[in-house]
Design a protein around this motif. Structure first.
Motif, PDB file in Angstrom:
ATOM      1  N   ASP A 124     -82.441  72.412  20.070  1.00 47.91           N
ATOM      2  CA  ASP A 124     -82.586  71.815  18.744  1.00 47.91           C
ATOM      3  C   ASP A 124     -81.496  70.765  18.557  1.00 47.91           C
ATOM      4  N   ARG A 125     -81.845  69.515  18.719  1.00 53.05           N
ATOM      5  CA  ARG A 125     -80.867  68.429  18.679  1.00 53.05           C
ATOM      6  C   ARG A 125     -80.280  68.230  17.288  1.00 53.05           C
ATOM      7  N   PHE A 126     -81.017  68.594  16.268  1.00 52.88           N
ATOM      8  CA  PHE A 126     -80.549  68.374  14.900  1.00 52.88           C
ATOM      9  C   PHE A 126     -79.636  69.498  14.408  1.00 52.88           C
ATOM     10  N   ALA A 127     -79.598  70.622  15.132  1.00 51.00           N
ATOM     11  CA  ALA A 127     -78.806  71.759  14.667  1.00 51.00           C
ATOM     12  C   ALA A 127     -77.314  71.433  14.637  1.00 51.00           C
ATOM     13  N   SER A 128     -76.848  70.599  15.561  1.00 54.56           N
ATOM     14  CA  SER A 128     -75.422  70.296  15.653  1.00 54.56           C
ATOM     15  C   SER A 128     -75.073  68.901  15.150  1.00 54.56           C
ATOM     16  N   VAL A 129     -76.055  68.168  14.637  1.00 58.86           N
ATOM     17  CA  VAL A 129     -75.828  66.785  14.190  1.00 58.86           C
ATOM     18  C   VAL A 129     -76.114  66.693  12.696  1.00 58.86           C
ATOM     19  N   PRO A 130     -75.098  66.402  11.865  1.00 61.03           N
ATOM     20  CA  PRO A 130     -75.341  66.259  10.422  1.00 61.03           C
ATOM     21  C   PRO A 130     -76.364  65.158  10.143  1.00 61.03           C
ATOM     22  N   HIS A 131     -77.289  65.446   9.248  1.00 63.06           N
ATOM     23  CA  HIS A 131     -78.341  64.483   8.949  1.00 63.06           C
ATOM     24  C   HIS A 131     -78.885  64.724   7.544  1.00 63.06           C
ATOM     25  N   SER A 132     -79.617  63.743   7.070  1.00 58.90           N
ATOM     26  CA  SER A 132     -80.288  63.832   5.780  1.00 58.90           C
ATOM     27  C   SER A 132     -81.706  63.306   5.978  1.00 58.90           C
ATOM     28  N   PHE A 133     -82.423  63.042   4.881  1.00 57.51           N
ATOM     29  CA  PHE A 133     -83.802  62.582   4.998  1.00 57.51           C
ATOM     30  C   PHE A 133     -84.047  61.426   4.033  1.00 57.51           C
ATOM     31  N   ASP A 134     -84.907  60.501   4.461  1.00 50.58           N
ATOM     32  CA  ASP A 134     -85.234  59.376   3.593  1.00 50.58           C
ATOM     33  C   ASP A 134     -86.435  59.710   2.728  1.00 50.58           C
ATOM     34  N   ALA A 135     -86.970  58.705   2.024  1.00 52.55           N
ATOM     35  CA  ALA A 135     -88.060  58.942   1.075  1.00 52.55           C
ATOM     36  C   ALA A 135     -89.333  59.418   1.766  1.00 52.55           C
ATOM     37  N   ALA A 136     -89.478  59.077   3.060  1.00 46.94           N
ATOM     38  CA  ALA A 136     -90.651  59.506   3.820  1.00 46.94           C
ATOM     39  C   ALA A 136     -90.389  60.806   4.570  1.00 46.94           C
ATOM     40  N   ASN A 137     -89.244  61.443   4.273  1.00 45.11           N
ATOM     41  CA  ASN A 137     -88.848  62.699   4.913  1.00 45.11           C
ATOM     42  C   ASN A 137     -88.537  62.522   6.398  1.00 45.11           C
ATOM     43  N   THR A 138     -88.138  61.304   6.788  1.00 42.97           N
ATOM     44  CA  THR A 138     -87.711  61.035   8.161  1.00 42.97           C
ATOM     45  C   THR A 138     -86.220  61.324   8.281  1.00 42.97           C
ATOM     46  N   PRO A 139     -85.782  62.014   9.349  1.00 40.36           N
ATOM     47  CA  PRO A 139     -84.352  62.322   9.490  1.00 40.36           C
ATOM     48  C   PRO A 139     -83.511  61.056   9.656  1.00 40.36           C
ATOM     49  N   LEU A 140     -82.339  61.058   9.024  1.00 42.44           N
ATOM     50  CA  LEU A 140     -81.351  59.997   9.159  1.00 42.44           C
ATOM     51  C   LEU A 140     -80.042  60.622   9.628  1.00 42.44           C
ATOM     52  N   ILE A 141     -79.390  60.000  10.619  1.00 45.69           N
ATOM     53  CA  ILE A 141     -78.153  60.531  11.181  1.00 45.69           C
ATOM     54  C   ILE A 141     -76.980  60.158  10.280  1.00 45.69           C
ATOM     55  N   ASP A 142     -76.268  61.169   9.780  1.00 43.99           N
ATOM     56  CA  ASP A 142     -75.095  60.910   8.947  1.00 43.99           C
ATOM     57  C   ASP A 142     -74.027  60.169   9.753  1.00 43.99           C
ATOM     58  N   GLY A 143     -73.359  59.218   9.108  1.00 46.60           N
ATOM     59  CA  GLY A 143     -72.274  58.494   9.757  1.00 46.60           C
ATOM     60  C   GLY A 143     -72.711  57.303  10.572  1.00 46.60           C
ATOM     61  N   ALA A 144     -74.030  57.088  10.720  1.00 43.94           N
ATOM     62  CA  ALA A 144     -74.501  55.915  11.458  1.00 43.94           C
ATOM     63  C   ALA A 144     -74.109  54.644  10.714  1.00 43.94           C
TER      64      ALA A 144
END
Length: 305
Positions: A92-112
């Motif tokens: 699970d690549r997202f388990a260790s990487v902080p992220h949020s979601f945009d209006a379309a519910n697509t993951p966004l990487i925090d700190g990018a």
């Protein structure tokens, strides 16, 4: 027309310096998916279009090719771990990487540094990849240096500047040169060391070292910084490189990479660097050392795919 050698073509493509991104979307079941890519480019401002090229070898290729929305996350220089996670980790690549979601519910990487939320505009079949073109619906941007990639290795402007900085002190500039499973080393009365020069000026060290090597019959191709440290009054910077097969009368010794830890070197710092190189070359997973002759930190240079 003769067939192209795939490895030669890959290396030639890899000589183009790029940034590093993580491309994210959701699969058919709604689970977040992502992969590391440097095949990203802007296309148009009006309309706002960009593209990325997923490879058909990706386990999630069909999901990206069929996605209605995706996002491009441009990574900052401190996000090597994020890049490596999305390039090689199988869980699970997202388990260790902080992220949020945009209006379309697509993951966004925090700190990018930049996040482009896109609706899929067009998907074009292109050999062993596809061209995934997106229409940008939202963008977020922060100032800061990005993570770079060239020749199969990471680089950042901060590190490259650190490698070049001399702080007004005497400086050594050298190269760990690999050729055919061996490393080229100079033999001195005190032991072995990589070929090196005393660098008086802030610029021109690479050209001066290549000229010195050419005078010894060695054609060298220098790459990224590998070990940068202070030793007493000296500022030492060594880069990675490769050399074409040297002539028989070349004064440099060719040492098999597995034998590097067993050699006698001019200084303990050089011995530690060459031992590290032997271990990293075995996995082709190199790192940059920054510090002094006794202690420092290493930073990954290699992006696994």
């Amino acid at each position: 027309m003769s067939a192209l050698d795939p490895q030669t073509l890959r290396r030639a493509f890899g000589s183009f310096m790029t940034g590093v991104t993580v491309v994210t979307a959701r699969d058919g079941d709604g689970a977040p998916i992502g992969f590391t890519a440097n095949s990203f480019t802007s296309v148009s401002l009006d309309p706002p279009l960009l593209l990325v090229c997923p490879g058909k070898f990706l386990s999630t290729y069909k999901d990206f090719a069929a996605s209605s929305h995706f996002a491009i996350n441009v990574l900052g220089e401190d996000q090597e771990a994020v890049s490596n996670t999305f390039a090689s980790f199988k869980g699970d690549r997202f388990a260790s990487v902080p992220h949020s979601f945009d209006a379309a519910n697509t993951p966004l990487i925090d700190g990018a540094l930049a996040q482009f939320s896109c609706a899929t505009h067009e998907v074009i079949d292109a050999g062993d990849h596809c061209i995934l073109m997106g229409r940008v619906e939202a963008v977020r941007h922060a100032d800061g240096p990005g993570l770079g990639y060239a020749g199969g290795r990471y680089f950042t402007l901060k590190r490259e500047r650190a490698a070049a900085a001399q702080s007004g002190r005497a400086a050594l500039f050298g190269a760990v040169l690999e050729t055919g499973g061996h490393v080229l080393l100079e033999e001195t009365e005190d032991g072995l060391r990589p070929p090196q020069i005393t660098a008086e000026a802030r610029g021109g060290q690479r050209a001066a070292l290549c000229k010195m090597l050419a005078e010894q019959g060695v054609t060298a191709h220098l790459s990224t910084a590998y070990s940068v440290f202070d030793e007493g009054a000296l500022h030492c910077a060594y880069v990675l490189g490769r050399a074409e097969t040297p002539p028989q009368d070349c004064p440099l010794k060719t040492i098999p990479i597995p034998n590097l830890p067993d050699q006698t070197y001019t200084t303990p710092a050089i011995a530690a660097m060459m031992t590290r190189y032997a271990a990293e070359a075995d996995q082709r997973d190199f790192s940059l050392y920054l510090g002094d002759a006794q202690r420092g930190e290493t930073h990954s240079l290699t992006q696994r795919r």
